[in-house]
Enzyme design. Structure first.
Site, PDB file in Angstrom:
ATOM      1  N   SER A 153       0.593  -1.244  -0.148  1.00  0.00           N
ATOM      2  CA  SER A 153      -0.003  -0.016  -0.018  1.00  0.00           C
ATOM      3  C   SER A 153       0.891   1.277   0.059  1.00  0.00           C
ATOM      4  O   SER A 153       0.283   2.042  -0.504  1.00  0.00           O
ATOM      5  CB  SER A 153      -0.981   0.024   1.060  1.00  0.00           C
ATOM      6  OG  SER A 153      -1.797  -0.882   1.280  1.00  0.00           O
ATOM      7  N   HIS A 205       0.871   4.481   4.904  1.00  0.00           N
ATOM      8  CA  HIS A 205       0.197   5.179   3.984  1.00  0.00           C
ATOM      9  C   HIS A 205       0.828   6.271   3.806  1.00  0.00           C
ATOM     10  O   HIS A 205       1.014   7.191   2.583  1.00  0.00           O
ATOM     11  CB  HIS A 205      -1.245   5.086   3.872  1.00  0.00           C
ATOM     12  CG  HIS A 205      -1.994   3.905   3.801  1.00  0.00           C
ATOM     13  ND1 HIS A 205      -3.351   3.659   4.251  1.00  0.00           N
ATOM     14  CD2 HIS A 205      -1.488   2.567   3.405  1.00  0.00           C
ATOM     15  CE1 HIS A 205      -3.664   2.226   3.980  1.00  0.00           C
ATOM     16  NE2 HIS A 205      -2.671   1.724   3.754  1.00  0.00           N
TER      17      HIS A 205
END
Length: 316
Positions: A153, A205
């Protein structure tokens, strides 16, 4: 990135959905580095061959400041990026990566895009370690040092920054109804994903976004271009495709290749068009020119010899 789970479901709905989406797009439509990256992560998830020895479990490869910085387990910086604990985790990451990879690999060409992925994999892991260590000091919360995560991610968020940077500014709708300026959409997604999936790694993230910003706004691109210039392959490939090369012999009797005209500026000729758009435009333009100069001809297609002569005259 996500906190690790001890066991993963290796044969679930996510794998079938991923296979369906890939086949729906078409293997021939997915550039080679993007396709190879997806295939490698699926192989790791399925523990193909001897991969189980290198990726035995999430806890064995997950990344945290304590394990990397204090225990010096440096291989986790790479291994954690390619490990997925659940088939749906793999599915969502690979679908998101596939669309970004198709766009960016087409822009940068495969060699540089592979180089970009390698740097981003290392940089996002290092950034994750750094962000967690800083937050641990600022908030006086030791849990940030032991927080362990896996997944692709962070790299995807870094690529998201690039895709928004290289597309025209406008408005995108997050979740289909929340209007967000395209240049800020990754910040909105950072918050919304955290609200919808609380166990997702917020700092992972965030690390990806910071790496992406370092590339488009900071010094990372300039540093990377010292090793491998980003425009090298796109310019040469486009020049070969559009104008061609001609052989020559130098005064010493050696042979080589030289362009029939000085290297043009890539952006000046492409106007931001994709390869397919450039080809379609060139075909239409050639057809119109041929019709205008050969009104009495019944040929449906442009004369290729005439087209080559026109291009040679244009750049002499």
């Amino acid at each position: 990135m996500r906190p690790p789970m001890q066991r993963k479901a290796r044969h679930g709905l996510g794998l079938y959905l991923l296979a369906f989406q890939v086949m729906n797009v078409g293997l021939d439509k997915i550039p080679p580095v993007t396709l190879a990256t997806i295939a490698a992560q699926v192989a790791i998830f399925l523990e193909v061959g001897d991969l189980e020895r290198w990726f035995p479990s999430a806890s064995a490869v997950c990344i945290s400041p304590f394990l990397v910085w204090q225990r010096k387990q440096w291989m986790r910086l790479i291994f954690a990026t390619f490990y997925h604990a659940h088939d749906l985790h793999l599915y969502y990451n690979m679908i998101s990566f596939m669309w970004k990879g198709i766009m960016l690999e087409k822009k940068f060409k495969s060699i540089y895009f592979g180089y970009l992925l390698a740097v981003f994999c290392a940089m996002t892991s290092l950034m994750y370690i750094g962000v967690n260590m800083v937050l641990s000091l600022i908030l006086d919360d030791p849990s940030y040092e032991t927080s362990c995560a896996v997944g692709f991610s962070a790299v995807i968020f870094a690529l998201k920054v690039l895709t928004t940077h290289y597309t025209p500014p406008g408005t995108q709708y997050v979740l289909g109804f929340i209007p967000v300026p395209s240049r800020m959409v990754f910040w909105a997604e950072l918050v919304i994903i955290q609200l919808l999936v609380p166990n997702a790694s917020f700092t992972g993230h965030l690390a990806g976004i910071l790496v992406g910003l370092l590339y488009v706004k900071g010094p990372l691109k300039n540093i990377m271009d010292i090793v491998l210039p980003s425009g090298l392959f796109s310019q040469s490939t486009f020049f070969i495709y559009r104008f061609g090369f001609e052989s020559y012999a130098d005064s010493s009797g050696g042979s080589g290749t030289t362009p029939s005209a000085p290297m043009p500026d890539y952006d000046e000729y492409t106007g931001g068009l994709s390869d397919e758009e450039q080809l379609r435009y060139a075909q239409q333009e050639s057809l119109h020119q041929n019709i205008g100069s050969n009104q009495n001809s019944n040929r449906m297609y442009p004369d290729l010899d005439d087209l080559r002569q026109r291009r040679q005259q244009r750049f002499q």
